[in-house]
Design a protein around this motif. Structure first.
Motif, mmCIF file in Angstrom:
data_model
loop_
_atom_site.group_PDB
_atom_site.id
_atom_site.type_symbol
_atom_site.label_atom_id
_atom_site.label_comp_id
_atom_site.label_asym_id
_atom_site.label_seq_id
_atom_site.Cartn_x
_atom_site.Cartn_y
_atom_site.Cartn_z
ATOM 1 N N THR A 1 -0.324 3.673 -7.941
ATOM 2 C CA THR A 1 0.725 3.563 -6.928
ATOM 3 C C THR A 1 2.107 3.577 -7.562
ATOM 4 O O THR A 1 3.013 4.290 -7.101
ATOM 5 N N ARG B 1 8.983 -2.421 -2.364
ATOM 6 C CA ARG B 1 10.028 -2.606 -1.367
ATOM 7 C C ARG B 1 11.163 -3.485 -1.871
ATOM 8 O O ARG B 1 12.301 -3.368 -1.414
ATOM 9 N N GLU C 1 13.002 2.456 0.876
ATOM 10 C CA GLU C 1 12.842 3.868 1.208
ATOM 11 C C GLU C 1 11.756 4.522 0.356
ATOM 12 O O GLU C 1 10.921 5.279 0.858
ATOM 13 N N ALA D 1 8.290 3.356 1.465
ATOM 14 C CA ALA D 1 7.847 4.048 2.674
ATOM 15 C C ALA D 1 7.380 5.461 2.357
ATOM 16 O O ALA D 1 6.378 5.940 2.913
ATOM 17 N N PHE D 2 8.084 6.128 1.459
ATOM 18 C CA PHE D 2 7.714 7.489 1.064
ATOM 19 C C PHE D 2 6.364 7.486 0.348
ATOM 20 O O PHE D 2 5.494 8.318 0.636
ATOM 21 N N ALA E 1 3.974 5.286 0.647
ATOM 22 C CA ALA E 1 2.931 4.966 1.620
ATOM 23 C C ALA E 1 2.525 6.200 2.405
ATOM 24 O O ALA E 1 1.326 6.440 2.645
ATOM 25 N N ARG E 2 3.501 7.014 2.800
ATOM 26 C CA ARG E 2 3.193 8.234 3.539
ATOM 27 C C ARG E 2 2.516 9.253 2.626
ATOM 28 O O ARG E 2 1.563 9.926 3.020
ATOM 29 N N PHE E 3 3.013 9.368 1.419
ATOM 30 C CA PHE E 3 2.470 10.350 0.471
ATOM 31 C C PHE E 3 1.013 10.049 0.131
ATOM 32 O O PHE E 3 0.183 10.951 0.018
ATOM 33 N N LEU F 1 -1.040 8.200 2.006
ATOM 34 C CA LEU F 1 -1.791 7.890 3.236
ATOM 35 C C LEU F 1 -2.212 6.427 3.287
ATOM 36 O O LEU F 1 -3.358 6.089 3.586
ATOM 37 N N ASP G 1 -2.088 3.090 5.179
ATOM 38 C CA ASP G 1 -1.781 2.543 6.490
ATOM 39 C C ASP G 1 -1.216 1.136 6.368
ATOM 40 O O ASP G 1 -1.472 0.421 5.394
ATOM 41 N N LYS G 2 -0.484 0.718 7.397
ATOM 42 C CA LYS G 2 0.013 -0.649 7.446
ATOM 43 C C LYS G 2 -1.126 -1.587 7.828
ATOM 44 O O LYS G 2 -1.834 -1.348 8.796
#
Length: 320
Positions: free
Chosen positions: A22, A182, A187, A190-191, A193-195, A197, A199-200
């Motif tokens: 990560t 964070r 920012e 968040a990027f 996490a999206r990259f 995949l 989930d919250k």
């Protein structure tokens, strides 16, 4: 941010690699966006020259002296998923030595974080006394019994108290990595996490298996069997205690000590579990309500929304 991962022998492979992957991804994405300096300086330290992971891989580590310049020390989980294995692991010489280091690093002002079973090492060091904390839900009963001074909430995915942070079960390592990220850059977190995949998952509550927790104590195990056979009747503490040949106060106190919740709250957990199963089978909600002791579906809908944060339509979609 300078991060040090403290790895011990028999470290949970997924926990260690999730942390490394990560933060490595974060650095790569930051570089791709034109950042000339990697935002995270990550080092893996240990008590020897290498550690042997739970799956038998040898991983090189730096000496613990590297921690002196760290902002945070992160403790991934050991591979001890059952209470008797964990208790044995906590008696290991290297674990005891690591606990001493954690205590000293925290006293020196370094932040300390642990995920899953790694939280037990923070508790062993006394760093969680009086604080809110979380851990793997599966070992929460053992945690409560061993560390009564910790304000444990095993429904939480992350519990942060100043310079001490704990995270929940197994993949909670991901949540911990993102939390630390964070603190440096919301920012970028968040990027990432999206990259990746990711989930919250603000809560572990939806993943907890009630009967697994019940096996941690003979009385609670008997109560769990009684409760499952009386879901349609509604809950009565007096009737449950009488059936188990204990006083209501004994049952109440034992449930609080083992489960961290009242007998009624545990009964509600079993109701929710049964409801989710019946919804997955396509049962009508009015029929389901009757099977778990409710006169109508409206009350059941409110319970689902309050406990799970989702309604029947969302649950049907998830369980299909």
């Amino acid at each position: 941010m300078r991060l040090t991962i403290l790895a011990l022998d028999d470290v949970f492979d997924t926990g260690l690699t999730v942390l490394l992957d990560t933060f490595s991804t974060a650095n790569e994405l930051a570089a791709a966006q034109g950042n000339p300096v990697a935002p995270f300086d990550v080092r893996v330290v240990g008590l020897g020259r290498q550690v042997r992971t739970a799956l038998g891989f040898a991983a090189p580590v730096e000496p613990v002296d590297a921690v002196r310049k760290a902002d945070w020390v992160v403790v991934p989980a050991l591979n001890a998923k059952l209470p008797h294995l964990l208790l044995k692991a906590l008696e290991r010489t290297d674990v005891i030595e690591a606990v001493g280091y954690l205590r000293a690093w925290h006293a020196a002002g370094i932040g300390v974080a642990g995920a899953c079973i790694g939280t037990f090492l923070l508790a062993e060091a006394g760093l969680l006394n009086g604080l809110e904390a979380t851990t793997t839900w599966a070992l929460a009963p053992l945690f409560r019994q061993r560390y009564p001074d910790v304000r444990l909430d095993d429904t939480r995915m992350i519990a942060a108290c100043g310079q001490v942070v704990t995270a929940g079960a197994a993949m909670g390592h991901l949540d911990l990595a993102l939390w630390l990220m964070r603190q440096k850059s919301p920012e970028l977190a968040a990027f990432v996490a999206r990259f990746m995949l990711i989930d919250k998952r603000p809560s572990q509550a939806r993943y907890i298996v009630p009967d697994y927790l019940a096996h941690a104590d003979p009385l609670i195990e008997r109560f769990e069997r009684w409760a499952r056979s009386h879901l349609a009747d509604g809950f009565s503490l007096q009737e449950a205690a009488k059936a188990l040949s204990v006083t209501p106060r004994t049952l109440q106190r034992r449930a609080e000590a083992v489960l961290g919740k009242s007998p009624l709250a545990f009964f509600q957990d079993l109701r929710i579990e049964r409801v989710q199963h019946l919804i997955s089978l396509g049962e009508d909600l009015e029929r389901i309500a009757g099977q778990v002791g409710y006169a109508d579906s409206a009350t059941l809908r409110n319970l689902l929304k309050r406990r799970l944060g989702r309604g029947v339509r969302e649950l049907r979609a998830e369980l299909q």
